[in-house]
Design a protein around this motif. Structure first.
Motif, PDB file in Angstrom:
ATOM      1  N   ASN A 194      40.814  40.801  41.122  1.00  0.00           N
ATOM      2  CA  ASN A 194      41.856  41.571  40.442  1.00  0.00           C
ATOM      3  C   ASN A 194      43.249  40.971  40.642  1.00  0.00           C
ATOM      4  O   ASN A 194      44.250  41.678  40.548  1.00  0.00           O
TER       5      ASN A 194
ATOM      6  N   LYS B  17      45.166  39.111  38.878  1.00  0.00           N
ATOM      7  CA  LYS B  17      46.101  39.256  37.753  1.00  0.00           C
ATOM      8  C   LYS B  17      46.779  40.624  37.798  1.00  0.00           C
ATOM      9  O   LYS B  17      48.002  40.731  37.611  1.00  0.00           O
ATOM     10  N   LEU B  18      45.996  41.665  38.065  1.00  0.00           N
ATOM     11  CA  LEU B  18      46.570  43.011  38.143  1.00  0.00           C
ATOM     12  C   LEU B  18      47.528  43.132  39.321  1.00  0.00           C
ATOM     13  O   LEU B  18      48.563  43.801  39.225  1.00  0.00           O
TER      14      LEU B  18
ATOM     15  N   GLU C 209      50.772  41.484  38.490  1.00  0.00           N
ATOM     16  CA  GLU C 209      51.516  42.274  37.509  1.00  0.00           C
ATOM     17  C   GLU C 209      51.912  43.650  38.054  1.00  0.00           C
ATOM     18  O   GLU C 209      52.453  44.483  37.325  1.00  0.00           O
ATOM     19  N   ASN C 210      51.644  43.853  39.368  1.00  0.00           N
ATOM     20  CA  ASN C 210      51.964  45.130  40.020  1.00  0.00           C
ATOM     21  C   ASN C 210      51.278  46.313  39.358  1.00  0.00           C
ATOM     22  O   ASN C 210      51.814  47.425  39.306  1.00  0.00           O
ATOM     23  N   LYS C 211      50.078  46.077  38.865  1.00  0.00           N
ATOM     24  CA  LYS C 211      49.315  47.141  38.212  1.00  0.00           C
ATOM     25  C   LYS C 211      48.200  47.690  39.103  1.00  0.00           C
ATOM     26  O   LYS C 211      47.507  48.633  38.712  1.00  0.00           O
ATOM     27  N   LEU C 212      48.034  47.087  40.271  1.00  0.00           N
ATOM     28  CA  LEU C 212      47.019  47.554  41.210  1.00  0.00           C
ATOM     29  C   LEU C 212      47.715  47.875  42.522  1.00  0.00           C
ATOM     30  O   LEU C 212      48.171  46.989  43.236  1.00  0.00           O
ATOM     31  N   LYS C 213      47.824  49.147  42.840  1.00  0.00           N
ATOM     32  CA  LYS C 213      48.568  49.586  44.010  1.00  0.00           C
ATOM     33  C   LYS C 213      47.619  49.929  45.154  1.00  0.00           C
ATOM     34  O   LYS C 213      46.492  50.370  44.937  1.00  0.00           O
TER      35      LYS C 213
END
Length: 348
Positions: free
Chosen positions: A115, A117-118, A121-125
């Motif tokens: 993950n 890429k996420l 992109e700060n999309k996985l916290k």
């Protein structure tokens, strides 16, 4: 179509082929552990015998065994396979020294790289959980890693000191599983040992104390940054904790020791990035930043940490005499610990 590219792609293709091959081995090892293959191979078995026991495809099962043999994990004789000594010690669930839980950490962590890429992109916290809850979850992994080799080596090293032989009171600061305190109490029957850690962690510590029936080991719940850690200690031991290179914690330790007492501090001192593995490890270190844990850029470093030379100078400045600095890679015969030092200091 009739024109050549400027460069041959062979080096790039070779790189991806090598990485792909290693990834396949990684998942093959995961599958071997998931199937508990090593539990079946304490005696020689054919691929067909193993496949029947596992209810797996015999053709593919044989390839797994061939690869495990080539990796040096299994023996091969008369078309049958058996665990080598290392596999029996560390990969069987019924072994006291199995490292299956620590190895599963790799299989969990690889999901972060899947993950990436996420994450970029700060999309996985990361989960918003307390430090105590986070650390309490990794206690068993840390305990299994520790007891299979490092624990005994460190216990034997520390127990040679006269200060240990004569000690009456020891603190295992941020002691987590408490195995060091438990081990020290076994080596010195006159020693009362205290494990200090966060309240959620201490609940896990108590389970280990009960497991080993450690009558002379007690717990203290608190946060060593803000809470009193006690006093009158003859030895304070600490290992791989977030405050292990922090001068404020070192001063607190000094004030809590009796004169002539020992401060034994085992920590990673990573100060430079030298290779791809360092870059990968430091990337992973920075994937998530748990609430309340003030990380620095380099792996296992935190806000307020001193570099190794600075830390040694600080210990001397507040009244410690440095008795020894142990290169853990030599003590443990493992290059992974090349940046790890165990400092033995005496309050004078």
């Amino acid at each position: 179509m009739l024109k050549f590219p400027e460069e041959n792609p062979k080096e790039l293709l070779k790189l991806f082929e090598e990485v792909y091959s290693n990834a396949r081995i990684f998942y093959l090892l995961k599958t071997a552990l998931d199937l508990n293959i090593f539990d079946y191979l304490d005696e020689f078995k054919s691929a067909e015998e193993l496949a029947r026991g596992l209810k797996t495809d015999p053709f593919l099962t044989e390839y797994i065994l061939k690869i495990l043999h080539k990796l040096g994990i299994l023996e091969f004789k008369d078309n049958k396979y058996r665990n080598r000594g290392l596999a029996n010690i560390y990969l069987r669930r019924d072994s006291e020294f199995n490292i299956i839980t620590p190895l599963n950490y790799y299989f969990e962590n690889i999901k972060n790289w899947e993950n990436l890429k996420l994450i970029l992109e700060n999309k996985l916290k990361n989960k918003n959980e307390s430090l105590g809850k986070m650390f309490s979850k990794v206690i068993k992994r840390m305990a299994d890693e520790c007891k299979c080799w490092e624990l005994k080596k460190v216990l034997d090293y520390v127990s040679k000191y006269d200060e240990f032989k004569n000690a009456k009171k020891l603190l295992d600061l941020a002691g987590g599983h408490g195995l060091y305190a438990i081990g020290f109490s076994m080596l010195n029957e006159n020693l009362k040992c205290y494990v200090f850690d966060l309240p959620e962690v201490i609940e896990e510590t108590k389970k280990f104390i009960e497991k080993y029936n450690a009558k002379n080991v007690f717990t203290i719940a608190g946060d060593f940054y803000g809470d009193d850690i006690g006093s009158g200690y003859d030895i304070i031991f600490t290992s791989y904790n977030p405050g292990g290179k922090n001068p404020k914690i070192a001063k607190k330790v000094y004030d809590s020791l009796n004169k002539g007492g020992l401060f034994i501090n085992k920590q990673f001192f990573l100060e430079v990035e030298e290779n791809i593995m360092d870059y990968l490890n430091n990337m992973e270190w920075n994937f998530f930043r748990p609430k309340g844990l003030k990380k620095n850029k380099l792996r296992y470093t935190f806000e307020g940490d001193l570099k190794f030379s600075e830390y040694i100078s600080y210990l001397k400045s507040i009244g410690f005499e440095i008795l020894d600095i142990v290169d853990m890679s030599k003590l443990l015969d493992n290059e992974y610990y090349s940046s790890t030092k165990m400092i033995v200091a005496k309050k004078i």
